[in-house]
Scaffold this motif. Structure first.
Motif, PDB file in Angstrom:
ATOM      1  N   ASP A   1       0.838  -1.197   0.000  1.00  0.00           N
ATOM      2  CA  ASP A   1       0.000   0.000   0.000  1.00  0.00           C
ATOM      3  C   ASP A   1       0.874   1.248   0.000  1.00  0.00           C
ATOM      4  O   ASP A   1       1.881   1.304   0.716  1.00  0.00           O
TER       5      ASP A   1
ATOM      6  N   PHE B   1       2.051  13.452  -1.286  1.00  0.00           N
ATOM      7  CA  PHE B   1       0.804  12.720  -1.052  1.00  0.00           C
ATOM      8  C   PHE B   1       1.025  11.814   0.132  1.00  0.00           C
ATOM      9  O   PHE B   1       2.093  11.215   0.272  1.00  0.00           O
ATOM     10  N   TYR B   2      -0.012  11.702   0.981  1.00  0.00           N
ATOM     11  CA  TYR B   2       0.048  10.810   2.130  1.00  0.00           C
ATOM     12  C   TYR B   2      -1.224   9.963   2.186  1.00  0.00           C
ATOM     13  O   TYR B   2      -2.325  10.453   1.913  1.00  0.00           O
ATOM     14  N   ALA B   3      -1.059   8.720   2.573  1.00  0.00           N
ATOM     15  CA  ALA B   3      -2.220   7.900   2.877  1.00  0.00           C
ATOM     16  C   ALA B   3      -2.929   8.490   4.099  1.00  0.00           C
ATOM     17  O   ALA B   3      -2.291   9.066   4.980  1.00  0.00           O
ATOM     18  N   ASP B   4      -4.236   8.342   4.139  1.00  0.00           N
ATOM     19  CA  ASP B   4      -5.002   8.912   5.250  1.00  0.00           C
ATOM     20  C   ASP B   4      -4.505   8.409   6.606  1.00  0.00           C
ATOM     21  O   ASP B   4      -4.513   9.139   7.596  1.00  0.00           O
ATOM     22  N   SER B   5      -4.078   7.168   6.636  1.00  0.00           N
ATOM     23  CA  SER B   5      -3.679   6.554   7.901  1.00  0.00           C
ATOM     24  C   SER B   5      -2.417   7.155   8.499  1.00  0.00           C
ATOM     25  O   SER B   5      -2.134   6.937   9.680  1.00  0.00           O
TER      26      SER B   5
ATOM     27  N   LYS C   1      -1.387  10.590   7.708  1.00  0.00           N
ATOM     28  CA  LYS C   1      -1.404  12.049   7.666  1.00  0.00           C
ATOM     29  C   LYS C   1      -1.266  12.631   9.062  1.00  0.00           C
ATOM     30  O   LYS C   1      -1.918  12.176   9.997  1.00  0.00           O
TER      31      LYS C   1
END
Length: 115
Positions: A46, A58-62, A64
């Motif tokens: 992921d 860009f960052y995954a929501d988990s 941030k």
């Protein structure tokens, strides 16, 4: 060809911090995006974070607010500063780099968060 070497993984306690580093060599000047994926056992990789040659991130929501990706363009390095680590961050982290023609991967580094 681009070669990627990661470092900085390890064991850390809940709430602790680690910084992953990724050193690019070879045709590193052709890289436009560098980033990190992570992989849990028996799962696919992921995307965690990425940074383009223009500095867009860009960052995954988990992650941030906890992880910060950065890049040293002069040294062909990428970094992932990971703070407030949680048990669910335990995974193998892979650095990657995009060129116009290919995607390259590092060998992976284990991050383990103990509770």
């Amino acid at each position: 060809q681009v070669q990627l070497v990661e470092s900085g993984g390890g064991l850390v306690q809940l709430g602790g911090s680690l910084r992953l580093s990724c050193a690019a060599s070879g045709s590193a000047s052709s890289i436009y995006t560098m980033g990190w994926y992570r992989q849990y056992p028996q799962k696919s990789r992921d995307l965690v974070a990425r940074v383009t040659s223009g500095g867009s991130t860009f960052y995954a929501d988990s992650v941030k607010g906890r992880f910060t990706i950065s890049r040293d363009y002069a040294k062909n390095m990428a970094y992932l500063q990971m703070n407030l680590l949680q048990p669910e961050d335990t995974a193998v982290y892979y650095c990657y780099a995009n060129t116009p023609s290919s995607v390259y991967w590092g060998q992976g580094t284990q991050v383990t968060v103990s509770s």
